[in-house]
Design an enzyme around this catalytic site. Structure first.
Site, mmCIF file in Angstrom:
data_model
loop_
_atom_site.group_PDB
_atom_site.id
_atom_site.type_symbol
_atom_site.label_atom_id
_atom_site.label_comp_id
_atom_site.label_asym_id
_atom_site.label_seq_id
_atom_site.Cartn_x
_atom_site.Cartn_y
_atom_site.Cartn_z
ATOM 1 N N TRP A 17 -38.301 -2.076 -22.307
ATOM 2 C CA TRP A 17 -37.059 -1.408 -22.703
ATOM 3 C C TRP A 17 -37.087 0.107 -22.477
ATOM 4 C CZ3 TRP A 17 -37.568 -4.990 -27.452
ATOM 5 C CH2 TRP A 17 -36.899 -6.195 -27.198
ATOM 6 N N HIS B 187 -48.176 -6.276 -26.408
ATOM 7 C CA HIS B 187 -47.165 -6.008 -27.429
ATOM 8 C C HIS B 187 -46.323 -7.259 -27.679
ATOM 9 C CE1 HIS B 187 -45.585 -2.826 -29.950
ATOM 10 N NE2 HIS B 187 -44.384 -3.351 -29.764
ATOM 11 N N GLU C 8 -48.588 -7.337 -33.257
ATOM 12 C CA GLU C 8 -48.196 -7.636 -34.642
ATOM 13 C C GLU C 8 -48.021 -9.135 -34.836
ATOM 14 O OE1 GLU C 8 -44.785 -5.318 -35.824
ATOM 15 O OE2 GLU C 8 -46.013 -3.517 -36.135
ATOM 16 N N TYR D 13 -45.171 1.935 -42.035
ATOM 17 C CA TYR D 13 -43.995 2.802 -41.886
ATOM 18 C C TYR D 13 -43.848 3.586 -43.181
ATOM 19 C CZ TYR D 13 -43.123 1.109 -37.320
ATOM 20 O OH TYR D 13 -43.280 0.873 -35.978
ATOM 21 N N GLU E 146 -50.263 1.812 -34.537
ATOM 22 C CA GLU E 146 -48.821 2.059 -34.581
ATOM 23 C C GLU E 146 -48.419 2.395 -36.010
ATOM 24 O OE1 GLU E 146 -46.366 -1.089 -32.807
ATOM 25 O OE2 GLU E 146 -44.906 -0.783 -34.401
ATOM 26 N N THR F 73 -38.035 -0.895 -40.206
ATOM 27 C CA THR F 73 -37.146 -1.340 -39.130
ATOM 28 C C THR F 73 -37.269 -0.446 -37.903
ATOM 29 O OG1 THR F 73 -35.439 0.083 -40.064
ATOM 30 C CG2 THR F 73 -35.422 -2.249 -40.715
ATOM 31 N N ASP G 141 -31.595 5.386 -29.937
ATOM 32 C CA ASP G 141 -30.940 6.079 -31.047
ATOM 33 C C ASP G 141 -31.372 5.461 -32.380
ATOM 34 O OD1 ASP G 141 -29.356 7.699 -32.540
ATOM 35 O OD2 ASP G 141 -27.460 6.719 -32.005
#
Ligand code: CA
Length: 329
Positions: A59, A125, A160, A219, A243, A250, A283
Protein backbone atom coordinates in the site's frame (compact mmCIF):
# COMPACT_ATOMS: atom_id res chain seq x y z
CA UNK A 1 55.74 29.20 0.87
CA UNK A 2 54.95 28.80 4.55
CA UNK A 3 51.25 29.01 3.85
CA UNK A 4 51.57 26.34 1.20
CA UNK A 5 53.26 24.00 3.69
CA UNK A 6 50.50 24.56 6.18
CA UNK A 7 47.91 23.56 3.62
CA UNK A 8 49.78 20.37 2.82
CA UNK A 9 49.96 19.44 6.49
CA UNK A 10 46.24 20.06 6.91
CA UNK A 11 45.36 17.90 3.97
CA UNK A 12 47.53 15.08 5.22
CA UNK A 13 46.20 15.16 8.78
CA UNK A 14 42.53 15.61 8.03
CA UNK A 15 42.07 12.87 5.50
CA UNK A 16 42.95 9.87 7.68
CA UNK A 17 41.11 11.36 10.67
CA UNK A 18 37.91 11.52 8.69
CA UNK A 19 38.27 7.92 7.61
CA UNK A 20 38.74 6.76 11.18
CA UNK A 21 35.97 8.72 12.88
CA UNK A 22 33.29 8.73 10.22
CA UNK A 23 31.59 5.41 10.64
CA UNK A 24 28.11 4.23 9.88
CA UNK A 25 26.20 2.32 12.58
CA UNK A 26 27.02 -1.00 10.94
CA UNK A 27 30.69 -0.10 10.46
CA UNK A 28 30.88 0.82 14.14
CA UNK A 29 28.83 -2.03 15.62
CA UNK A 30 29.03 -4.87 13.10
CA UNK A 31 27.51 -8.27 13.76
CA UNK A 32 24.82 -8.13 16.45
CA UNK A 33 23.86 -10.94 18.78
CA UNK A 34 21.43 -11.77 21.57
CA UNK A 35 22.88 -12.55 24.99
CA UNK A 36 20.12 -13.25 27.50
CA UNK A 37 18.02 -10.13 27.80
CA UNK A 38 20.52 -7.94 25.95
CA UNK A 39 21.47 -7.16 22.39
CA UNK A 40 25.23 -6.85 21.99
CA UNK A 41 27.33 -5.44 19.18
CA UNK A 42 30.53 -6.96 17.81
CA UNK A 43 32.52 -5.40 20.68
CA UNK A 44 30.22 -7.15 23.19
CA UNK A 45 28.75 -3.81 24.23
CA UNK A 46 24.96 -3.45 24.70
CA UNK A 47 23.42 -1.87 21.63
CA UNK A 48 19.95 -0.54 20.91
CA UNK A 49 18.40 -0.21 17.48
CA UNK A 50 16.07 2.77 17.13
CA UNK A 51 14.36 3.65 13.91
CA UNK A 52 11.38 3.53 11.59
CA UNK A 53 9.15 0.87 10.14
CA UNK A 54 7.96 1.37 6.61
CA UNK A 55 4.23 0.79 6.01
CA UNK A 56 2.74 -2.28 4.26
CA UNK A 57 4.78 -2.57 1.05
CA UNK A 58 1.67 -3.26 -1.03
CA UNK A 59 0.00 0.00 0.00
CA UNK A 60 2.90 2.41 0.59
CA UNK A 61 5.61 0.89 -1.56
CA UNK A 62 6.37 4.35 -2.92
CA UNK A 63 8.50 5.00 0.18
CA UNK A 64 10.61 1.87 -0.35
CA UNK A 65 13.45 3.74 -2.01
CA UNK A 66 17.07 4.73 -1.40
CA UNK A 67 16.40 8.44 -0.91
CA UNK A 68 13.90 7.84 1.90
CA UNK A 69 16.25 5.44 3.70
CA UNK A 70 19.11 7.94 3.37
CA UNK A 71 16.92 10.78 4.64
CA UNK A 72 15.86 8.70 7.63
CA UNK A 73 19.50 7.95 8.41
CA UNK A 74 20.82 11.48 7.94
CA UNK A 75 17.91 13.63 9.18
CA UNK A 76 16.05 11.29 11.54
CA UNK A 77 19.15 9.61 13.00
CA UNK A 78 17.81 6.07 12.57
CA UNK A 79 20.17 3.10 12.78
CA UNK A 80 17.50 0.65 11.62
CA UNK A 81 14.57 0.52 9.21
CA UNK A 82 11.94 -2.18 8.90
CA UNK A 83 10.69 -3.39 5.53
CA UNK A 84 7.12 -4.59 6.14
CA UNK A 85 6.35 -6.83 3.19
CA UNK A 86 2.57 -7.14 2.91
CA UNK A 87 1.72 -10.82 2.41
CA UNK A 88 -2.00 -11.54 2.28
CA UNK A 89 -4.07 -8.39 2.72
CA UNK A 90 -7.82 -8.62 2.11
CA UNK A 91 -7.58 -6.92 -1.26
CA UNK A 92 -5.09 -9.52 -2.57
CA UNK A 93 -2.46 -6.88 -3.28
CA UNK A 94 0.36 -8.57 -1.30
CA UNK A 95 3.28 -10.91 -1.83
CA UNK A 96 1.17 -14.05 -2.29
CA UNK A 97 -0.51 -12.46 -5.31
CA UNK A 98 2.45 -10.56 -6.78
CA UNK A 99 5.61 -12.01 -5.25
CA UNK A 100 8.21 -10.45 -7.55
CA UNK A 101 6.79 -6.94 -7.21
CA UNK A 102 6.66 -6.98 -3.40
CA UNK A 103 10.01 -8.76 -3.04
CA UNK A 104 11.71 -6.16 -5.19
CA UNK A 105 10.56 -3.36 -2.87
CA UNK A 106 12.06 -5.18 0.12
CA UNK A 107 15.30 -5.86 -1.74
CA UNK A 108 15.55 -2.18 -2.70
CA UNK A 109 15.40 -1.32 1.01
CA UNK A 110 17.89 -4.05 1.97
CA UNK A 111 20.35 -2.83 -0.67
CA UNK A 112 19.92 0.76 0.49
CA UNK A 113 20.49 -0.21 4.13
CA UNK A 114 23.67 -2.09 3.18
CA UNK A 115 24.97 0.85 1.14
CA UNK A 116 24.11 3.32 3.90
CA UNK A 117 25.48 1.20 6.74
CA UNK A 118 22.32 0.80 8.81
CA UNK A 119 20.41 -2.26 9.99
CA UNK A 120 17.25 -3.54 8.30
CA UNK A 121 14.48 -5.77 9.63
CA UNK A 122 12.94 -7.98 6.94
CA UNK A 123 9.36 -8.48 8.11
CA UNK A 124 6.80 -11.07 6.91
CA UNK A 125 3.93 -8.65 7.44
CA UNK A 126 1.05 -11.03 7.93
CA UNK A 127 -1.65 -11.95 10.45
CA UNK A 128 -1.98 -15.54 9.19
CA UNK A 129 1.53 -16.77 8.46
CA UNK A 130 0.76 -20.24 9.81
CA UNK A 131 -1.14 -20.69 6.53
CA UNK A 132 1.87 -19.42 4.55
CA UNK A 133 4.67 -21.55 5.96
CA UNK A 134 6.00 -22.89 2.65
CA UNK A 135 5.99 -19.45 1.04
CA UNK A 136 7.69 -17.86 4.05
CA UNK A 137 10.35 -20.58 4.15
CA UNK A 138 11.16 -20.08 0.46
CA UNK A 139 11.28 -16.30 0.82
CA UNK A 140 13.48 -16.23 3.91
CA UNK A 141 15.74 -18.92 2.46
CA UNK A 142 16.34 -16.70 -0.56
CA UNK A 143 16.98 -13.61 1.58
CA UNK A 144 19.28 -15.51 3.96
CA UNK A 145 21.27 -17.11 1.16
CA UNK A 146 21.70 -13.76 -0.61
CA UNK A 147 22.19 -11.41 2.35
CA UNK A 148 22.92 -13.60 5.39
CA UNK A 149 26.61 -12.70 5.36
CA UNK A 150 25.79 -9.02 5.87
CA UNK A 151 25.53 -7.94 9.52
CA UNK A 152 22.83 -5.45 8.44
CA UNK A 153 20.04 -8.02 8.22
CA UNK A 154 17.54 -9.01 10.93
CA UNK A 155 14.66 -11.35 10.14
CA UNK A 156 11.13 -10.96 11.49
CA UNK A 157 9.25 -14.11 10.61
CA UNK A 158 5.68 -13.19 11.57
CA UNK A 159 4.41 -9.68 12.19
CA UNK A 160 1.21 -10.04 14.25
CA UNK A 161 -0.17 -13.52 14.83
CA UNK A 162 -3.83 -13.97 15.66
CA UNK A 163 -3.56 -17.67 16.52
CA UNK A 164 -2.27 -19.62 19.56
CA UNK A 165 1.39 -19.87 20.57
CA UNK A 166 1.67 -23.61 19.87
CA UNK A 167 0.74 -23.00 16.23
CA UNK A 168 2.93 -19.90 15.99
CA UNK A 169 5.89 -21.70 17.54
CA UNK A 170 5.67 -24.57 15.04
CA UNK A 171 5.66 -22.02 12.22
CA UNK A 172 8.67 -20.16 13.66
CA UNK A 173 10.64 -23.40 13.99
CA UNK A 174 10.09 -24.19 10.30
CA UNK A 175 11.14 -20.73 9.11
CA UNK A 176 14.11 -20.54 11.50
CA UNK A 177 15.38 -23.82 10.13
CA UNK A 178 15.21 -22.42 6.57
CA UNK A 179 17.06 -19.26 7.58
CA UNK A 180 19.72 -21.12 9.56
CA UNK A 181 20.54 -23.33 6.56
CA UNK A 182 22.16 -20.22 5.05
CA UNK A 183 22.71 -17.82 7.93
CA UNK A 184 23.76 -19.24 11.27
CA UNK A 185 23.98 -16.06 13.29
CA UNK A 186 21.87 -13.03 12.32
CA UNK A 187 19.11 -12.09 14.74
CA UNK A 188 15.59 -13.44 14.23
CA UNK A 189 12.62 -11.62 15.79
CA UNK A 190 9.67 -13.85 16.66
CA UNK A 191 6.07 -12.65 16.58
CA UNK A 192 4.04 -13.49 19.68
CA UNK A 193 0.33 -14.22 20.37
CA UNK A 194 -2.41 -11.62 20.07
CA UNK A 195 -0.81 -9.17 17.62
CA UNK A 196 2.60 -9.58 19.29
CA UNK A 197 1.36 -8.39 22.65
CA UNK A 198 1.37 -11.60 24.73
CA UNK A 199 5.12 -12.07 24.92
CA UNK A 200 4.75 -13.77 28.33
CA UNK A 201 2.90 -16.70 26.69
CA UNK A 202 5.66 -17.09 24.11
CA UNK A 203 8.52 -16.95 26.58
CA UNK A 204 6.82 -19.44 28.94
CA UNK A 205 7.52 -21.99 26.20
CA UNK A 206 10.38 -20.44 24.24
CA UNK A 207 11.79 -21.45 20.87
CA UNK A 208 15.17 -23.19 21.01
CA UNK A 209 18.09 -21.58 19.22
CA UNK A 210 20.62 -18.77 19.29
CA UNK A 211 20.13 -15.11 18.48
CA UNK A 212 16.37 -15.24 18.84
CA UNK A 213 14.25 -12.54 20.44
CA UNK A 214 10.58 -11.79 20.91
CA UNK A 215 8.42 -9.15 19.26
CA UNK A 216 6.36 -6.73 21.31
CA UNK A 217 3.93 -4.36 19.63
CA UNK A 218 2.16 -1.56 21.46
CA UNK A 219 0.21 1.61 20.76
CA UNK A 220 0.85 4.28 23.34
CA UNK A 221 -2.71 5.65 23.49
CA UNK A 222 -4.11 2.13 24.06
CA UNK A 223 -1.52 0.07 25.93
CA UNK A 224 0.44 0.22 29.17
CA UNK A 225 1.46 -3.39 29.82
CA UNK A 226 4.85 -2.53 31.26
CA UNK A 227 4.68 -5.22 33.93
CA UNK A 228 4.32 -8.02 31.40
CA UNK A 229 7.32 -6.79 29.47
CA UNK A 230 9.40 -6.37 32.61
CA UNK A 231 8.58 -9.93 33.68
CA UNK A 232 9.77 -11.27 30.32
CA UNK A 233 12.98 -9.25 30.47
CA UNK A 234 13.64 -10.41 34.02
CA UNK A 235 13.15 -14.03 32.86
CA UNK A 236 16.14 -13.40 30.58
CA UNK A 237 14.66 -12.75 27.15
CA UNK A 238 15.42 -9.91 24.79
CA UNK A 239 12.38 -7.96 23.67
CA UNK A 240 12.32 -6.19 20.30
CA UNK A 241 9.60 -3.62 19.66
CA UNK A 242 9.50 -4.16 15.92
CA UNK A 243 6.43 -1.97 15.69
CA UNK A 244 4.69 0.57 17.90
CA UNK A 245 2.55 3.66 17.47
CA UNK A 246 2.30 6.88 19.40
CA UNK A 247 -1.47 6.71 18.82
CA UNK A 248 -4.34 4.23 19.33
CA UNK A 249 -4.11 0.56 18.35
CA UNK A 250 -6.14 1.23 15.19
CA UNK A 251 -3.19 3.26 13.90
CA UNK A 252 -5.43 6.30 14.18
CA UNK A 253 -7.16 8.28 16.94
CA UNK A 254 -5.13 10.65 19.09
CA UNK A 255 -1.39 10.87 19.67
CA UNK A 256 -0.51 10.22 23.32
CA UNK A 257 2.76 12.07 23.75
CA UNK A 258 2.83 11.53 27.50
CA UNK A 259 2.51 7.75 27.38
CA UNK A 260 4.82 7.66 24.35
CA UNK A 261 7.49 9.22 26.58
CA UNK A 262 6.76 6.76 29.40
CA UNK A 263 7.15 3.86 26.99
CA UNK A 264 10.38 5.31 25.55
CA UNK A 265 11.87 5.77 29.02
CA UNK A 266 10.99 2.15 29.75
CA UNK A 267 12.52 0.85 26.50
CA UNK A 268 15.69 2.92 26.99
CA UNK A 269 16.05 1.65 30.56
CA UNK A 270 16.27 -1.94 29.29
CA UNK A 271 17.97 -1.29 25.94
CA UNK A 272 14.91 -2.51 24.06
CA UNK A 273 15.16 -1.84 20.33
CA UNK A 274 12.29 -0.18 18.50
CA UNK A 275 10.83 0.72 15.13
CA UNK A 276 8.03 3.26 14.94
CA UNK A 277 4.96 2.63 12.78
CA UNK A 278 5.09 4.09 10.15
CA UNK A 279 6.74 5.79 7.17
CA UNK A 280 3.46 6.60 5.48
CA UNK A 281 1.34 9.47 4.19
CA UNK A 282 -1.98 7.69 4.77
CA UNK A 283 -4.36 10.13 6.44
CA UNK A 284 -4.18 8.58 9.93
CA UNK A 285 -2.45 9.42 13.21
CA UNK A 286 0.37 6.85 12.96
CA UNK A 287 1.72 8.27 9.69
CA UNK A 288 4.85 10.40 10.00
CA UNK A 289 4.13 12.65 7.00
CA UNK A 290 1.02 14.35 5.69
CA UNK A 291 -0.79 13.10 2.59
CA UNK A 292 1.02 14.02 -0.61
CA UNK A 293 4.45 14.56 0.96
CA UNK A 294 7.50 13.79 -1.16
CA UNK A 295 8.15 10.10 -1.67
CA UNK A 296 11.91 10.80 -1.57
CA UNK A 297 12.27 12.25 1.94
CA UNK A 298 13.71 15.75 2.33
CA UNK A 299 10.63 16.58 4.40
CA UNK A 300 10.24 19.99 6.02
CA UNK A 301 8.73 20.39 9.48
CA UNK A 302 5.47 21.37 7.74
CA UNK A 303 5.34 17.96 6.08
CA UNK A 304 5.50 16.11 9.39
CA UNK A 305 2.42 14.99 11.31
CA UNK A 306 2.13 15.32 15.09
CA UNK A 307 3.46 11.77 15.44
CA UNK A 308 6.22 12.38 12.91
CA UNK A 309 7.43 15.42 14.84
CA UNK A 310 7.35 13.55 18.15
CA UNK A 311 9.22 10.50 16.86
CA UNK A 312 11.83 12.51 14.95
CA UNK A 313 12.58 14.55 18.08
CA UNK A 314 13.02 11.35 20.07
CA UNK A 315 15.29 9.75 17.46
CA UNK A 316 17.42 12.87 17.24
CA UNK A 317 17.91 12.79 21.03
CA UNK A 318 19.94 9.57 20.79
CA UNK A 319 23.66 9.74 20.50
CA UNK A 320 24.73 8.64 17.11
CA UNK A 321 27.67 7.31 15.25
CA UNK A 322 29.01 10.08 13.07
CA UNK A 323 27.81 9.66 9.52
CA UNK A 324 30.28 10.51 6.78
CA UNK A 325 29.14 12.73 3.96
CA UNK A 326 31.10 10.79 1.42
CA UNK A 327 29.69 7.29 1.64
CA UNK A 328 29.38 6.02 -1.91
CA UNK A 329 25.75 5.54 -2.99
CA1 CA B 1 25.13 -14.11 9.11
Amino acid sequence: MKFFHLLVIFTITLTPLKTITAQTPVAAHGQLKIDGNQMLDEHNEPYQLTGMSLFWSNWQGKFYNYDVIKWLRDDWNVNVVRAAMGISPDDNSGYLDRPEMEKKKVIDVIEAAIDLGIYVVVDWHSHHAENETAEAQAFFEEIASTYGDYPNILYETYNEPETDWKTIKTYHESVISSIRTHDQNNIIILGTPFYSQNIDQATDNPVNGDNLCYALHYYAASHSFYNTVETVINKGYYVFVSEFGTCESTGDGYVDDENSDTWWDFLDQYGVSWCNWAVSDVDEAASIVKPGSSIYGNWSSNDLTESGTLVRDKLQSYETDPIPNDIPP
